[in-house]
Design an enzyme around this catalytic site. Structure first.
Site, PDB file in Angstrom:
ATOM      1  N   ASN A 224      -9.157  14.384  -8.927  1.00  0.00           N
ATOM      2  CA  ASN A 224      -9.873  14.611 -10.189  1.00  0.00           C
ATOM      3  C   ASN A 224     -10.058  13.271 -10.891  1.00  0.00           C
ATOM      4  O   ASN A 224      -9.610  12.241 -10.399  1.00  0.00           O
ATOM      5  CB  ASN A 224      -9.127  15.636 -11.061  1.00  0.00           C
ATOM      6  CG  ASN A 224      -7.738  15.165 -11.417  1.00  0.00           C
ATOM      7  OD1 ASN A 224      -7.578  14.151 -12.076  1.00  0.00           O
ATOM      8  ND2 ASN A 224      -6.717  15.896 -10.944  1.00  0.00           N
ATOM      9  N   ILE A 322       4.438  22.240 -12.319  1.00  0.00           N
ATOM     10  CA  ILE A 322       5.617  21.410 -12.622  1.00  0.00           C
ATOM     11  C   ILE A 322       6.106  21.695 -14.039  1.00  0.00           C
ATOM     12  O   ILE A 322       7.305  21.850 -14.285  1.00  0.00           O
ATOM     13  CB  ILE A 322       5.266  19.916 -12.444  1.00  0.00           C
ATOM     14  CG1 ILE A 322       4.731  19.668 -11.021  1.00  0.00           C
ATOM     15  CG2 ILE A 322       6.472  19.035 -12.707  1.00  0.00           C
ATOM     16  CD1 ILE A 322       4.033  18.344 -10.824  1.00  0.00           C
ATOM     17  N   LYS A 357       3.161  28.512 -20.655  1.00  0.00           N
ATOM     18  CA  LYS A 357       3.928  27.561 -19.847  1.00  0.00           C
ATOM     19  C   LYS A 357       5.351  27.369 -20.361  1.00  0.00           C
ATOM     20  O   LYS A 357       6.173  26.764 -19.677  1.00  0.00           O
ATOM     21  CB  LYS A 357       3.223  26.208 -19.839  1.00  0.00           C
ATOM     22  CG  LYS A 357       1.822  26.273 -19.251  1.00  0.00           C
ATOM     23  CD  LYS A 357       1.629  25.246 -18.192  1.00  0.00           C
ATOM     24  CE  LYS A 357       0.237  25.300 -17.624  1.00  0.00           C
ATOM     25  NZ  LYS A 357       0.113  24.465 -16.433  1.00  0.00           N
TER      26      LYS A 357
HETATM   27  O1  C5P Z   1      -2.795  24.611 -16.448  1.00  0.00           O
HETATM   28  P1  C5P Z   1      -3.215  23.233 -16.798  1.00  0.00           P
HETATM   29  O2  C5P Z   1      -3.390  22.324 -15.625  1.00  0.00           O
HETATM   30  O3  C5P Z   1      -4.381  23.129 -17.737  1.00  0.00           O
HETATM   31  O4  C5P Z   1      -1.972  22.681 -17.655  1.00  0.00           O
HETATM   32  C1  C5P Z   1      -1.888  21.363 -18.058  1.00  0.00           C
HETATM   33  C2  C5P Z   1      -0.451  20.964 -18.252  1.00  0.00           C
HETATM   34  O5  C5P Z   1       0.370  21.489 -17.215  1.00  0.00           O
HETATM   35  C3  C5P Z   1      -0.275  19.478 -18.173  1.00  0.00           C
HETATM   36  O6  C5P Z   1       0.818  19.125 -18.987  1.00  0.00           O
HETATM   37  C4  C5P Z   1       0.024  19.237 -16.716  1.00  0.00           C
HETATM   38  O7  C5P Z   1       0.730  18.026 -16.503  1.00  0.00           O
HETATM   39  C5  C5P Z   1       0.853  20.457 -16.369  1.00  0.00           C
HETATM   40  N1  C5P Z   1       0.705  20.929 -15.004  1.00  0.00           N
HETATM   41  C6  C5P Z   1       1.784  20.847 -14.152  1.00  0.00           C
HETATM   42  N2  C5P Z   1       1.687  21.332 -12.864  1.00  0.00           N
HETATM   43  C7  C5P Z   1       0.539  21.886 -12.430  1.00  0.00           C
HETATM   44  C8  C5P Z   1      -0.577  21.979 -13.288  1.00  0.00           C
HETATM   45  C9  C5P Z   1      -0.457  21.475 -14.563  1.00  0.00           C
HETATM   46  O8  C5P Z   1       2.820  20.330 -14.559  1.00  0.00           O
HETATM   47  N3  C5P Z   1       0.485  22.335 -11.191  1.00  0.00           N
END
Ligand code: C5P
Length: 411
Positions: A224, A322, A357
């Site tokens: 990305n 994560i 989250k």
């Molecule tokens: O769900 P989304 O990607 O929009 O969420 C963004 C947040 O979640 C950010 O803080 C990103 O670092 C974290 N994230 C993560 N692991 C993932 C996807 C997003 O820690 N697989």
């Protein structure tokens, strides 16, 4: 807190071939409007002379603890406190070991133990010495004590080997000095006043930054547009505020901020493992744009067109989340902050994401423009108490504003 306009540097020159670069550093500090007083160790004196440093700094050079005249006129305690910043350059393996152990058997180590000022150590040594478990432990100890230890450069060394251990170039050291003494133009802003009194001293801040790359085959990957700039700026601001910072970085093209311990990863699963290995932390700021999906199969050989016009099917598998995993973990940091890159209804999605989250705060930003890869950002900080919207500003100002709020949340 006053921001020194002419930083006073106490420069300790250790015994390594890179000591000659300390002479260049003295020139840069003087040219930049600062003053320098040098302390030359016995080892340092094998490489440069007190005369050279005195001529360049236009100040007396101190070499011994047992100079009775100076103990009356300029004792080691006073010497260690008159500066705005103590810089150890080059910081040899031996000098850092003695600093980490609290040994005070010469003028340099005695005033390092006596000082109440921030300390910047600029290592230079053979790569095997830098990578030796004893040095790794000593550097971690020093960072845990609040000393900023720069990462050495990688390259050819005076000893003929190649690897990490070269002294960073003097302009990069001068940049770190300016950042630590508030001499950077941005550092003069109130948010950056943090640089001087180190309110996160003793805390461990974990930051993720950048994209992840998810391999499809040996030459292709899913990626990305994240540049890592915002996460690196947050890591830098946290280090400036005195924290021990671990920065888990996806593939980006950015220098490691001074005083930050960086772990490079490529995929989401590697990032998840690196985050786990870095725990415990007082604060985690998950800025990385982690790929939601990876290729279900990482082909061992390059996928080839077979001329049939058929495209290969690309099956996806979901990556670990994560942030959400950390939120549920028994080792959850006290303050857990996520980012939300949105293209519409930024605040509403940010609020929903905070709950979904399990993060304490979500920093929501609109990425429909040039935010990804760009220099500026406009964010909304979503907490249980409400939403604070900041105006668009450079990413390092956003970082400083966020770190300031982290400081307040922890007290
Ligand atoms: O769900 P989304 O990607 O929009 O969420 C963004 C947040 O979640 C950010 O803080 C990103 O670092 C974290 N994230 C993560 N692991 C993932 C996807 C997003 O820690 N697989």
């Amino acid at each position: 807190m006053t921001t020194p306009t002419h930083p006073r540097i106490l420069l300790i020159v250790g015994g390594g071939i890179a000591a000659y670069k300390a002479c260049e550093l003295v020139r840069l500090i003087r040219k930049g409007g600062g003053s320098v007083t040098c302390v030359l160790t016995d080892g340092g004196a094998q490489f440069v002379t007190a005369m050279t440093l005195a001529a360049l700094s236009e100040n007396p050079v101190h070499t011994t603890l047992w100079d009775l005249k100076n103990e009356v006129e300029m004792g080691h305690i006073q010497l260690s406190r008159e500066a705005d910043l103590v810089v150890v350059c080059p910081a040899t393996a031996d000098l850092m070991a003695r600093m980490a152990a609290g040994i005070a058997d010469d003028l340099a180590t005695t005033l390092l133990l006596a000082t109440d000022k921030p300390v910047l150590a600029v290592p230079a040594m053979n790569m095997r010495m830098w990578q030796h478990a004893a040095t790794v432990r000593n550097v971690a100890t020093l960072r845990g004590m609040g000393v900023t230890v720069l990462e050495p450069d990688e390259g050819a060394m005076a000893c003929g080997e190649y690897g990490p251990g070269r002294l960073p170039e003097p302009p990069a050291i001068w940049d770190a000095i300016r950042a630590m003494t508030g001499r950077d133009p941005l550092a003069a802003q109130p948010d950056f006043a943090l640089a001087d009194h180190r309110p996160l001293y003793g805390r461990h801040v974990l930051v993720t930054a950048g994209p992840t790359h998810e391999p499809i085959d040996p030459v292709r990957y899913i990626a990305n547009r994240s540049s890592g700039k915002q996460g690196f700026a947050i890591a830098a601001a946290a280090a400036d505020a005195g924290a021990r910072v671990t920065l888990v970085a996806g593939p980006v093209n950015l220098p490691t901020p001074p005083g930050v311990e960086r772990v490079d990863v490529e995929t989401a699963r590697e990032m998840a493992a690196a985050v786990d290995a870095a725990l415990p932390a007082d604060v985690a700021v998950m800025v990385a744009a982690v790929a939601d999906w990876r290729a279900a199969e990482d082909a061992p050989h390059k996928l080839k067109k077979d001329g049939s016009g058929q495209v290969p099917p690309l099956a996806l598998a979901e990556n670990p989340d994560i942030l959400a995993t950390l939120a549920r973990s028994p080792r959850r940091p006290r303050l857990l902050i996520g980012f939300a890159a949105e293209t519409q209804e930024v605040v509403t999605h940010g609020q929903a994401k905070r709950l979904r989250k399990g993060a304490d705060w979500i920093v929501a930003n609109d990425v429909s423009g040039t935010v990804m890869g760009g220099a500026d950002n406009a964010v909304h900080i979503v907490t249980a108490a409400g939403v604070e919207s900041l105006p668009e500003m450079p990413k390092d100002r956003v970082a400083a504003a966020l770190v300031e709020r982290i400081v307040h949340a922890l007290v």
